[in-house]
Motif scaffolding. Structure first.
Motif, PDB file in Angstrom:
ATOM      1  N   ALA A  91      -7.394  11.635  -5.919  1.00 40.15           N
ATOM      2  CA  ALA A  91      -7.164  10.377  -6.091  1.00 40.15           C
ATOM      3  C   ALA A  91      -7.058   9.757  -7.277  1.00 40.15           C
ATOM      4  CB  ALA A  91      -8.091   9.490  -4.991  1.00 40.15           C
ATOM      5  N   ASN A  92      -7.919  10.369  -8.410  1.00 39.10           N
ATOM      6  CA  ASN A  92      -8.116   9.743  -9.566  1.00 39.10           C
ATOM      7  C   ASN A  92      -6.902  10.217 -10.161  1.00 39.10           C
ATOM      8  OD1 ASN A  92     -10.491   8.636  -9.274  1.00 39.10           O
ATOM      9  ND2 ASN A  92     -11.661  10.420 -10.178  1.00 39.10           N
ATOM     10  N   ASP A  93      -6.366  11.558 -10.238  1.00 32.02           N
ATOM     11  CA  ASP A  93      -5.222  11.950 -10.728  1.00 32.02           C
ATOM     12  C   ASP A  93      -3.906  11.134  -9.939  1.00 32.02           C
ATOM     13  OD1 ASP A  93      -6.612  14.184 -11.759  1.00 32.02           O
ATOM     14  OD2 ASP A  93      -5.982  15.669 -10.444  1.00 32.02           O
ATOM     15  N   ALA A  94      -3.767  10.942  -8.842  1.00 36.52           N
ATOM     16  CA  ALA A  94      -2.735  10.173  -8.302  1.00 36.52           C
ATOM     17  C   ALA A  94      -2.652   8.737  -8.725  1.00 36.52           C
ATOM     18  CB  ALA A  94      -2.804  10.058  -6.832  1.00 36.52           C
ATOM     19  N   GLU A  95      -3.791   8.148  -9.015  1.00 36.12           N
ATOM     20  CA  GLU A  95      -3.931   6.555  -9.591  1.00 36.12           C
ATOM     21  C   GLU A  95      -3.458   6.755 -11.042  1.00 36.12           C
ATOM     22  OE1 GLU A  95      -7.428   4.870  -8.924  1.00 36.12           O
ATOM     23  OE2 GLU A  95      -7.039   4.642  -6.760  1.00 36.12           O
ATOM     24  N   LEU A 130      -0.760   4.127  -1.151  1.00 30.67           N
ATOM     25  CA  LEU A 130      -1.655   5.407  -1.740  1.00 30.67           C
ATOM     26  C   LEU A 130      -2.958   5.358  -1.193  1.00 30.67           C
ATOM     27  CD1 LEU A 130      -1.779   7.824  -3.390  1.00 30.67           C
ATOM     28  CD2 LEU A 130      -2.000   6.447  -5.216  1.00 30.67           C
ATOM     29  N   ALA A 131      -3.631   4.010  -1.185  1.00 30.30           N
ATOM     30  CA  ALA A 131      -5.055   3.910  -0.753  1.00 30.30           C
ATOM     31  C   ALA A 131      -5.160   4.309   0.752  1.00 30.30           C
ATOM     32  CB  ALA A 131      -5.693   2.413  -1.132  1.00 30.30           C
ATOM     33  N   THR A 232       4.298  11.264  -2.620  1.00 31.14           N
ATOM     34  CA  THR A 232       4.594  12.251  -3.907  1.00 31.14           C
ATOM     35  C   THR A 232       3.112  12.038  -4.844  1.00 31.14           C
ATOM     36  OG1 THR A 232       6.880  11.779  -3.631  1.00 31.14           O
ATOM     37  CG2 THR A 232       5.936  12.474  -5.905  1.00 31.14           C
ATOM     38  N   LEU A 233       2.794  10.952  -5.011  1.00 29.68           N
ATOM     39  CA  LEU A 233       1.396  11.005  -5.850  1.00 29.68           C
ATOM     40  C   LEU A 233       0.154  11.529  -5.085  1.00 29.68           C
ATOM     41  CD1 LEU A 233       1.977   7.179  -7.081  1.00 29.68           C
ATOM     42  CD2 LEU A 233       1.800   9.321  -8.402  1.00 29.68           C
ATOM     43  N   ALA A 234       0.232  11.371  -3.863  1.00 32.99           N
ATOM     44  CA  ALA A 234      -1.052  11.958  -3.018  1.00 32.99           C
ATOM     45  C   ALA A 234      -0.898  13.476  -3.056  1.00 32.99           C
ATOM     46  CB  ALA A 234      -0.989  11.287  -1.708  1.00 32.99           C
TER      47      ALA A 234
END
Length: 527
Positions: A91-95, A130-131, A232-234
């Motif tokens: 999650a930190n990487d995605a954010e 995302l959350a 994509t982010l997740a």
């Protein structure tokens, strides 16, 4: 006493409550920062990183039985998470990507403009989605998608688009006593081209007159685009905002590949036309018999065969893909002289045809440094051979910025490619067919690459190695007709991959002489 299999912010807070400590006291007890404890309260569904998991395990194990019992009651009585558990590191990487990744930023800016949102709205929308995402759910969906085979997709699309009229129809083929159908829309004039992919015949021209076909996204399309970016982010999927060629018109013939291309951006494709495949596959995984009845995004972007053919008034990305055949000498271990044929299993990390069988190379048609020269289909194929098979990582524009003025200059290319370029007769590069993929709307230039000189395999066979886009690379002998028939029948193929394989095998059977013993393949344009 094993009370938790994996800590979350919620269970960490339950331990704090069982120990009846304030945030300051709990942070000091664990030897961690106060902000970390506060973060558990703010985001109870986050899963701490592995080192913190061990710290919490140790803290619980050292407590006396009364606190353990109190903790057990708190965990048991707490309500089930309203939101999915999220891995904290992921999650930190995605954010971080959402904030810092310039390619994600470009996609957000594009979405704000084309959805008529005020600046920053797309970022807030993607962050909200995302959350709420659960990576486990996305991985489960990927597994369901992988079970939907090529034949089923072709059948669903045939029901969606219905019978075709005029010259166009879906590519199908008969081989041995079997039959194959694809989702590739083609016609007799687009098949068996055997057109050399060198400058005199490779004549796509670049124009700047391509219209913007997504002037204003409606609410549903904008929401789907935001969801794609959140996923994509997740999942940590690569998304790079590089230019793409978009097809405006073409008239391929045996003598020349004529036509016009404009340019678009990969992020535009990724959040619009590239969503069509996922929508169809998800519907098919749920109920293949009714999947064609409810496809709202397809209804909007690619509703009928006329819209598929009208490439000038929609975003039509795509590119070439080639059956790669390398001559090998006779061997006491392998047998008679033949061609080795290469087939890839696509990685789950690619956006296009993930986890499917495909010929190799396969790539989007896009410029590197020379917008006009790179418009040749052969330019993309040569680049993809360098990248996907000869290990030139620095020309992979999904991982590197392109700073070289001429990345395919003879002084920069790999040793195998330099050997081929020294004598152009060593490399046969042909377009074997053209089609428009009903699944994605993409244009597909089926091609054949043949290295006739046996010396290449002797020198460089051990240097041929697939890149990150490939989960596995398999080789087949052109003399093993039985095994190749089984390969054709494999339902794991992508539709465009099967199209290129069949057309490539047809052409190789014509030119391969005694090196080949291939099944007889006869194509048909299926109405």
């Amino acid at each position: 006493m094993n009370l938790v299999s994996s800590w979350t912010g919620r269970t960490a807070c339950a331990l704090q409550a069982a120990m009846r400590m304030s945030n300051d006291e709990f942070a000091a007890h664990l030897g961690i920062g106060l902000r970390t404890v506060a973060g558990w309260h703010e985001k109870p569904n986050r899963r701490p990183q592995s080192e913190m998991q061990r710290t919490l395990d140790t803290a619980l194990a050292r407590e006396h039985e009364a606190i353990k019992a109190r903790f057990a009651e708190l965990v048991k009585d707490s309500a089930a998470p309203a939101e999915p558990v999220v891995d904290e590191a992921a999650a930190n990487d995605a954010e971080k990507r959402l904030s810092d990744d310039p390619d994600i930023g470009a996609a957000l800016e594009w979405l704000d403009v084309h959805a008529a949102w005020s600046p920053g709205t797309a970022r807030r929308e993607v962050a909200s989605r995302l959350a709420q995402l659960d990576v486990n759910d996305l991985e489960a969906r990927a597994s369901r998608r992988a079970r939907v085979d090529q034949r089923t997709l072709a059948d669903v699309l045939s029901r969606y688009y219905g019978p075709t009229s005029g010259d166009h129809g879906r590519y199908a083929a008969k081989y041995d006593d079997a039959h194959a159908e694809t989702s590739v829309l083609t016609c007799a004039d687009w098949l068996d081209l055997a057109c050399p992919l060198f400058a005199a015949h490779d004549r796509l021209k670049v124009t700047s007159s391509a219209p913007d076909v997504f002037a204003e996204l409606d609410t549903d399309a904008a929401g789907r685009a935001a969801q794609r970016l959140a996923e994509t982010l997740a999942m940590g999927t690569r998304l790079v905002d590089k230019p793409l060629y978009r097809l405006l018109d073409t008239s391929p013939t045996p003598d020349a590949i004529n036509g016009r291309v404009g340019t678009s951006r990969f992020v535009e494709y990724a959040v619009t036309m590239d969503l069509l495949e996922g929508e169809l596959v998800d519907a098919t995984a749920t109920d293949a018999t009714s999947a064609h009845e409810s496809l709202p995004l397809r209804d909007q972007y690619l509703p009928d065969v006329a819209s598929v053919i009208d490439v000038g008034n929609r975003l039509c990305a795509g590119g070439p893909l080639a059956l790669f055949a390398i001559a090998r000498p006779a061997s006491p271990f392998r047998g008679e002289a033949d061609y080795v044929l290469l087939v890839q299993e696509r990685s789950g990390n690619v956006l296009n045809a993930a986890r499917r069988l495909a010929v190799i190379p396969k790539g989007f048609h896009q410029p590197m440094t020379d917008l006009r020269v790179d418009a040749q289909i052969g330019a993309t194929l040569r680049r993809e051979v360098e990248e996907e098979l000869f290990g030139r990582d620095e020309i992979d524009n999904t991982t590197n910025d392109q700073r070289s003025a001429d990345p395919m200059h003879p002084s920069r290319v790999s040793e195998p490619m330099r050997w081929l370029m020294e004598d152009p007769s060593r490399l046969r590069l042909e377009c074997t067919g053209f089609g428009l993929n009903l699944l994605s709307g993409n244009f597909e230039f089926a091609s054949l690459i043949v290295i006739e000189d046996e010396e290449f395999w002797e020198r460089y066979g051990g240097r041929v190695e697939a890149n990150w886009e490939t989960a596995g690379l398999h080789q087949y002998s052109s003399r093993d007709g039985e095994l190749i028939s089984e390969l054709i029948a494999d339902v794991a193929w992508s539709n465009e991959g099967l199209f290129a394989l069949l057309q490539g095998l047809r052409r190789l059977a014509q030119i391969g002489g005694e090196r080949v013993s291939l099944p007889s393949i006869e194509w048909k344009v299926q109405k």
